[in-house]
Design a protein around this motif. Sequence first.
Motif, mmCIF file in Angstrom:
data_model
loop_
_atom_site.group_PDB
_atom_site.id
_atom_site.type_symbol
_atom_site.label_atom_id
_atom_site.label_comp_id
_atom_site.label_asym_id
_atom_site.label_seq_id
_atom_site.Cartn_x
_atom_site.Cartn_y
_atom_site.Cartn_z
ATOM 1 N N GLY A 99 -11.003 0.910 -3.472
ATOM 2 C CA GLY A 99 -11.273 0.596 -2.202
ATOM 3 C C GLY A 99 -11.586 2.185 -1.574
ATOM 4 N N GLN A 140 -7.806 4.080 -2.001
ATOM 5 C CA GLN A 140 -7.135 3.576 -3.179
ATOM 6 C C GLN A 140 -7.517 2.621 -4.018
ATOM 7 N N HIS A 161 -5.802 -6.515 -1.328
ATOM 8 C CA HIS A 161 -6.166 -5.169 -1.113
ATOM 9 C C HIS A 161 -7.297 -4.745 -2.161
ATOM 10 N N PRO A 162 -7.949 -3.750 -2.073
ATOM 11 C CA PRO A 162 -8.311 -3.344 -0.675
ATOM 12 C C PRO A 162 -9.084 -4.319 0.012
ATOM 13 N N ILE A 170 0.825 -1.089 -0.085
ATOM 14 C CA ILE A 170 -0.200 -0.018 -0.173
ATOM 15 C C ILE A 170 0.773 1.431 -0.143
#
Length: 150
Positions: free
Chosen positions: A75, A78, A53-54, A17
């Motif tokens: 997300g 991001q 992710h997210p 991240i």
Amino acid sequence: MSTRTTWALVVETTQGIGQRKHMAAEVLAHVEGSREEALAELERRARGHVPEHPSSPRRRRLVRTGDGFLLVVDGAWQTFASRFTVGELLADSDAPPDPEPVAARSAPPPDVRDEPAAPAVAPGGADEPDELDEDGIPVRPAWLGRNGRP
């Protein structure tokens, strides 16, 4: 006889991240057959893919591209992407060696299980056989008790 093409199914996914975000590739599977069969399997895997992710996805978009699919997941802060591609496997350093051509193979060796087992001879040349286990292997090794051996 035609050979079937082997296709590699690859996913490149966003890892990390913030400023440590980077892409990492992984071969998901190999598929033998046509390119269309490989793309169908790749689509199945792309639709079910749950990226790391997210952690709280808000929106998922799966897009078909020329050589596979792009999964874009938004997300809270991001956006992360996973690119799914199919490609013909040309080389693999960890693949088993190709089998011999059928014409080059000789007759299979005789099955040693069909021959009667020779009785084991006790150390020191005695004519009585050693005790054998259920597979016909001597329980006491032939080297046991010889000079220079335990």
